[in-house]
Design a protein around this motif. Structure first.
Motif, PDB file in Angstrom:
ATOM      1  N   ASN A  27      -3.035  -4.717 -41.241  1.00  0.00           N
ATOM      2  CA  ASN A  27      -3.833  -4.082 -43.016  1.00  0.00           C
ATOM      3  C   ASN A  27      -5.345  -4.049 -42.295  1.00  0.00           C
ATOM      4  OD1 ASN A  27      -1.312  -4.566 -43.770  1.00  0.00           O
ATOM      5  ND2 ASN A  27      -1.346  -6.218 -43.612  1.00  0.00           N
ATOM      6  N   LYS A  28      -6.266  -4.607 -41.685  1.00  0.00           N
ATOM      7  CA  LYS A  28      -7.608  -3.801 -41.961  1.00  0.00           C
ATOM      8  C   LYS A  28      -8.350  -3.187 -41.085  1.00  0.00           C
ATOM      9  CE  LYS A  28      -8.215  -9.211 -42.892  1.00  0.00           C
ATOM     10  NZ  LYS A  28      -9.341 -10.201 -42.576  1.00  0.00           N
ATOM     11  N   GLY A  64     -10.442  -3.715 -35.835  1.00  0.00           N
ATOM     12  CA  GLY A  64      -9.469  -3.207 -37.201  1.00  0.00           C
ATOM     13  C   GLY A  64     -10.086  -5.082 -37.246  1.00  0.00           C
ATOM     14  N   THR A  65     -11.194  -4.777 -36.856  1.00  0.00           N
ATOM     15  CA  THR A  65     -12.164  -6.411 -37.051  1.00  0.00           C
ATOM     16  C   THR A  65     -13.405  -6.509 -37.301  1.00  0.00           C
ATOM     17  OG1 THR A  65     -12.707  -6.314 -35.031  1.00  0.00           O
ATOM     18  CG2 THR A  65     -10.667  -7.543 -35.226  1.00  0.00           C
ATOM     19  N   GLY A  66     -13.999  -5.393 -38.088  1.00  0.00           N
ATOM     20  CA  GLY A  66     -15.169  -5.377 -38.598  1.00  0.00           C
ATOM     21  C   GLY A  66     -16.284  -4.788 -37.796  1.00  0.00           C
ATOM     22  N   THR A  93      -9.762   0.187 -41.175  1.00  0.00           N
ATOM     23  CA  THR A  93      -9.935   1.531 -41.626  1.00  0.00           C
ATOM     24  C   THR A  93      -9.443   2.478 -41.027  1.00  0.00           C
ATOM     25  OG1 THR A  93     -11.652   2.232 -40.444  1.00  0.00           O
ATOM     26  CG2 THR A  93     -11.847   0.001 -41.499  1.00  0.00           C
ATOM     27  N   SER A 109      -3.706 -16.087 -42.939  1.00  0.00           N
ATOM     28  CA  SER A 109      -3.764 -15.122 -42.311  1.00  0.00           C
ATOM     29  C   SER A 109      -4.237 -14.872 -41.225  1.00  0.00           C
ATOM     30  CB  SER A 109      -5.550 -14.664 -42.910  1.00  0.00           C
ATOM     31  OG  SER A 109      -6.086 -15.624 -42.494  1.00  0.00           O
ATOM     32  N   CYS A 140      -5.473  -7.330 -33.627  1.00  0.00           N
ATOM     33  CA  CYS A 140      -5.860  -7.308 -35.166  1.00  0.00           C
ATOM     34  C   CYS A 140      -4.781  -7.803 -35.972  1.00  0.00           C
ATOM     35  CB  CYS A 140      -6.488  -5.914 -35.550  1.00  0.00           C
ATOM     36  SG  CYS A 140      -5.152  -4.471 -35.430  1.00  0.00           S
ATOM     37  N   ASP A 141      -5.398  -7.573 -37.538  1.00  0.00           N
ATOM     38  CA  ASP A 141      -4.683  -7.831 -38.534  1.00  0.00           C
ATOM     39  C   ASP A 141      -4.082  -5.912 -38.302  1.00  0.00           C
ATOM     40  OD1 ASP A 141      -3.682  -7.771 -41.448  1.00  0.00           O
ATOM     41  OD2 ASP A 141      -4.850  -9.536 -42.090  1.00  0.00           O
ATOM     42  N   TYR A 187      -7.105 -10.899 -31.710  1.00  0.00           N
ATOM     43  CA  TYR A 187      -6.939 -11.612 -33.383  1.00  0.00           C
ATOM     44  C   TYR A 187      -7.056 -13.173 -33.530  1.00  0.00           C
ATOM     45  CZ  TYR A 187      -8.072 -11.060 -38.406  1.00  0.00           C
ATOM     46  OH  TYR A 187      -8.445 -11.392 -39.697  1.00  0.00           O
TER      47      TYR A 187
END
Length: 427
Positions: free
Chosen positions: A308-309, A278-280, A311, A67, A305-306, A55
């Motif tokens: 915080n992202k 976490g990357t969408g 889900t 970010s 990943c972040d 990421y």
């Protein structure tokens, strides 16, 4: 052969002398201490954790792009998330800093130096911070003169770098193989592994050796040798943040099962690269496929990943203890793939056993196509042998569905780009 290669690499005759002496030293050390090299006692189950590369990649442009910045604050925040949000309790423990962490030049003593702006308190501080939370610290190097992103590599400094990583409290070392000849790949990984052992600090040794042999040098990797000297190894291309890349990884391990499986087990793992949670980019069903296949392969599970992202649904998957039990099974068997009507059915025996004769089994029916597919599956044809039958757990829902005998057939509809995963426990 080393002389011609060294000349090509522009190494001086003085350095060549020390290089050749190092090879001889390692060769005789291997003869005397082969058992120590083959088994360091680590990674008895596949490592679980987080790695920066997938990421954040070479996240050095931090001004105005916080970010995606690879820095001290990021690594500390991952440690805090593991400690606070239940990942540590679920088995995630390694936090690994990948390429681009260092200064562009070594110090006056030849030692690696953390980027002074992004990691102002150095890597020892970062390791201590991670360890204080009961987690483990991982780092990266390359066995060439430079890393894949042209930071200082370890080729001429294998012993020094091994001791530096040990001094910093490193628990896991990822070692890349960019810009390396085939000849040096086949000795460099062995040499560095021996130097790591000499530090007396336990470090999981993650190699990229077979990837570069197969995809750069176009040769067949010798997994019998590789598995003797590495705790884990990457076999395929870097994962990209796309469904197509993930589907390619699944197919690669299906096709390569016969070559890879015999050399895979406790302390020696095939590594299909990082999760792209976490990357969408993945749907819920595609996320289920990646995690289910990795669990069935007994593969390392490393997020990138972040944090915080992630889900809530992804977090629930990642902390599904029924699934993690399959992934972390102490037997460490790599699931065998079969094809049924376009569906890949991965089958894996594992603990718990009923007595010594009747293991549990997990089945993952993976449909990579967009269309639904029907599969009629008779589990008893694939090793289930408990005369008293089995009880069937739906791994994703956590519900027990039914009991079955070894003669029963399951008629299943596998949705497009989705997976059904059952664990069958002997009664």
């Amino acid at each position: 052969m080393y002389t011609s290669q060294m000349i090509k690499d522009g190494v001086t005759s003085s350095k060549m002398f020390y290089f050749r002496r190092a090879i001889l030293t390692v060769f005789f050390t291997l003869l005397l201490h082969e058992a120590n090299l083959l088994e360091n006692g680590l990674a008895r189950t596949p490592p679980m954790g987080w790695m920066s590369w997938g990421y954040y990649m070479c996240g050095i442009k931090c001004e105005g792009n916080e970010s995606k910045c690879l820095n001290e604050q990021l690594i500390m925040s991952v440690a805090d998330s593991f400690y606070r949000d239940g990942y540590q309790e679920a088995g995630y423990e390694y936090i690994i800093v990948d390429d681009c962490w260092s200064e562009r030049a070594r110090d006056e003593h030849g030692k690696l130096v953390a980027d002074r702006k992004r990691f102002p308190r150095g890597m020892k501080f970062l390791g201590d911070y991670i360890h204080a939370r009961g987690l483990k610290f991982g780092m990266y190097t390359n066995i060439a003169d430079v890393t894949c992103m042209r930071y200082p590599g370890s080729k001429q400094y294998l012993s020094l770098d091994a001791h530096t990583f040990a001094e910093w409290g490193v628990d896991y070392l990822k070692v890349d193989g960019c810009f390396v000849s085939e000849d040096f790949l086949n000795v460099g990984y062995i040499m560095l592994g021996q130097y790591l052992n000499m530090t007396k600090r336990p470090m999981v040794y993650s190699c990229s050796w077979p990837y570069y042999i197969e995809f750069i040098h176009k040769k067949q990797p010798d997994y019998q040798v590789i598995s003797k000297y590495c705790n884990m190894w990457r076999n395929f291309h870097d994962v990209q943040t796309s469904w197509e890349a993930l589907a390619g990884i699944v197919q690669h391990y299906r096709r390569g099962y016969r070559d890879m499986a015999p050399h895979h087990g406790p302390g020696q793992w095939n590594d299909p690269d990082m999760l792209i949670f976490g990357t969408g980019v993945l749907t819920r069903s595609q996320s289920r496929i990646q995690l289910a296949v990795y669990a069935m392969l007994s593969a390392p599970i490393l997020l990138s990943c972040d944090m915080n992202k992630i889900t809530q649904y992804e977090k629930t998957l990642l902390q599904n203890l029924d699934l993690i039990a399959v992934a972390q099974d102490p037997l460490g068997i790599m699931a065998r793939p079969y094809m049924f009507n376009g569906v890949i059915v991965w089958i894996k025996p594992h603990l718990p056993k009923k007595g010594d004769a009747y293991p549990s089994f997990s089945f993952a029916l993976v449909n990579l196509d967009i269309e639904d597919s029907h599969v009629n599956l008779t589990p008893g044809l694939y090793g289930l042998n408990s005369t008293d039958g089995y009880t069937v757990l739906d791994v994703f829902s956590g519900h027990y569905l039914r009991n079955l005998t070894t003669k029963d057939t399951l008629s299943l509809l596998v949705p497009g780009q989705d997976v059904i995963m059952y664990t069958m426990y002997p009664l």
